[in-house]
Design a protein around this motif. Structure first.
Motif, mmCIF file in Angstrom:
data_model
loop_
_atom_site.group_PDB
_atom_site.id
_atom_site.type_symbol
_atom_site.label_atom_id
_atom_site.label_comp_id
_atom_site.label_asym_id
_atom_site.label_seq_id
_atom_site.Cartn_x
_atom_site.Cartn_y
_atom_site.Cartn_z
ATOM 1 N N UNK A 1 0.836 -1.462 0.015
ATOM 2 C CA UNK A 1 0.102 -0.068 0.139
ATOM 3 C C UNK A 1 0.668 1.431 0.352
ATOM 4 N N UNK A 2 1.837 1.175 0.833
ATOM 5 C CA UNK A 2 2.843 2.105 0.356
ATOM 6 C C UNK A 2 3.272 3.480 -0.358
ATOM 7 N N UNK A 3 3.670 2.174 -1.760
ATOM 8 C CA UNK A 3 4.367 1.943 -2.690
ATOM 9 C C UNK A 3 3.484 2.702 -3.277
ATOM 10 N N UNK A 4 2.341 2.132 -3.276
ATOM 11 C CA UNK A 4 0.740 2.899 -3.875
ATOM 12 C C UNK A 4 1.340 4.234 -4.166
ATOM 13 N N UNK A 5 0.603 4.545 -2.559
ATOM 14 C CA UNK A 5 1.176 5.867 -2.010
ATOM 15 C C UNK A 5 2.255 7.170 -3.036
ATOM 16 N N UNK A 6 3.348 6.221 -2.902
ATOM 17 C CA UNK A 6 4.299 6.878 -3.138
ATOM 18 C C UNK A 6 4.430 7.153 -4.690
ATOM 19 N N UNK A 7 3.901 6.163 -5.653
ATOM 20 C CA UNK A 7 3.518 6.208 -6.514
ATOM 21 C C UNK A 7 3.098 7.341 -7.168
ATOM 22 N N UNK A 8 1.668 7.574 -6.425
ATOM 23 C CA UNK A 8 0.660 8.460 -6.096
ATOM 24 C C UNK A 8 1.124 10.118 -6.182
ATOM 25 N N UNK A 9 1.949 10.044 -5.009
ATOM 26 C CA UNK A 9 3.063 11.234 -5.233
ATOM 27 C C UNK A 9 3.631 11.186 -6.056
ATOM 28 N N UNK A 10 4.841 10.501 -6.589
ATOM 29 C CA UNK A 10 5.733 11.533 -7.458
ATOM 30 C C UNK A 10 5.086 11.169 -8.595
ATOM 31 N N UNK A 11 3.816 11.170 -9.369
ATOM 32 C CA UNK A 11 3.006 11.280 -10.184
ATOM 33 C C UNK A 11 2.082 12.541 -10.136
ATOM 34 N N UNK A 12 1.140 13.387 -9.267
ATOM 35 C CA UNK A 12 1.110 14.034 -9.011
ATOM 36 C C UNK A 12 2.148 15.237 -9.003
ATOM 37 N N UNK A 13 3.734 14.872 -8.566
ATOM 38 C CA UNK A 13 4.666 15.791 -8.128
ATOM 39 C C UNK A 13 5.048 16.232 -9.508
ATOM 40 N N UNK A 14 4.852 14.858 -10.838
ATOM 41 C CA UNK A 14 5.640 15.472 -11.865
ATOM 42 C C UNK A 14 4.374 16.577 -12.924
ATOM 43 N N UNK A 15 3.161 16.434 -12.482
ATOM 44 C CA UNK A 15 1.968 16.814 -13.394
ATOM 45 C C UNK A 15 2.671 18.283 -12.580
ATOM 46 N N UNK A 16 2.480 18.573 -11.609
ATOM 47 C CA UNK A 16 2.960 20.099 -11.314
ATOM 48 C C UNK A 16 4.233 20.742 -11.390
ATOM 49 N N UNK A 17 4.886 19.925 -12.220
ATOM 50 C CA UNK A 17 6.402 20.256 -12.107
ATOM 51 C C UNK A 17 5.882 20.564 -14.033
ATOM 52 N N UNK A 18 5.702 19.685 -14.242
ATOM 53 C CA UNK A 18 5.246 19.752 -15.972
ATOM 54 C C UNK A 18 4.270 21.114 -16.397
ATOM 55 N N UNK A 19 3.025 21.699 -15.273
ATOM 56 C CA UNK A 19 2.145 22.506 -15.576
ATOM 57 C C UNK A 19 3.023 24.404 -15.137
#
Length: 109
Positions: A1-19
């Motif tokens: 479950x923790x790796x899923x949270x890390x993956x979602x946080x990384x995905x959000x971070x990449x999205x924000x950096x892209x914006x």
């Protein structure tokens, strides 16, 4: 479950950096700032195809005001026609904030 949270946080971070990167790119020079503003006003064709030149008339007449605002006027060579009034959306004011440029409609005077 923790790796899923890390993956979602990384995905959000990449999205924000892209914006943030896209925002910086579309406001990196006066022409791009005008094109971006016209695009978001609802005229994507004009934003992509119209030429953009410095508005010598407004830059001369409003010189003192523009110096205080750190701004310059620009004109679209093939402006879009505003749907409600059938007027041309020709002149835009571009202000410089640090290394960013932000445009706004300046009128058709």
């Amino acid at each position: 479950m923790n790796t899923r949270k890390n993956w979602l946080m990384k995905k959000e971070f990449v999205f924000i950096i892209a914006l943030v990167t896209i925002f910086l790119l579309v406001n990196s020079n006066p022409s791009m700032a005008v094109r971006t503003h016209v695009f978001f006003m609802g005229y994507p064709k004009a934003a992509l195809t119209s030429g953009i030149v410095e508005d010598d008339y407004h830059n001369k007449v409003d010189k003192d005001k523009f110096v205080d605002m750190n701004a310059k006027a620009y004109t679209l060579t093939e402006p879009p026609i505003e749907k409600a009034t059938q007027g041309e959306l020709r002149n835009f004011l571009v202000r410089k904030y640090g290394f960013l440029y932000l445009a706004e409609y300046y009128g058709n005077t």
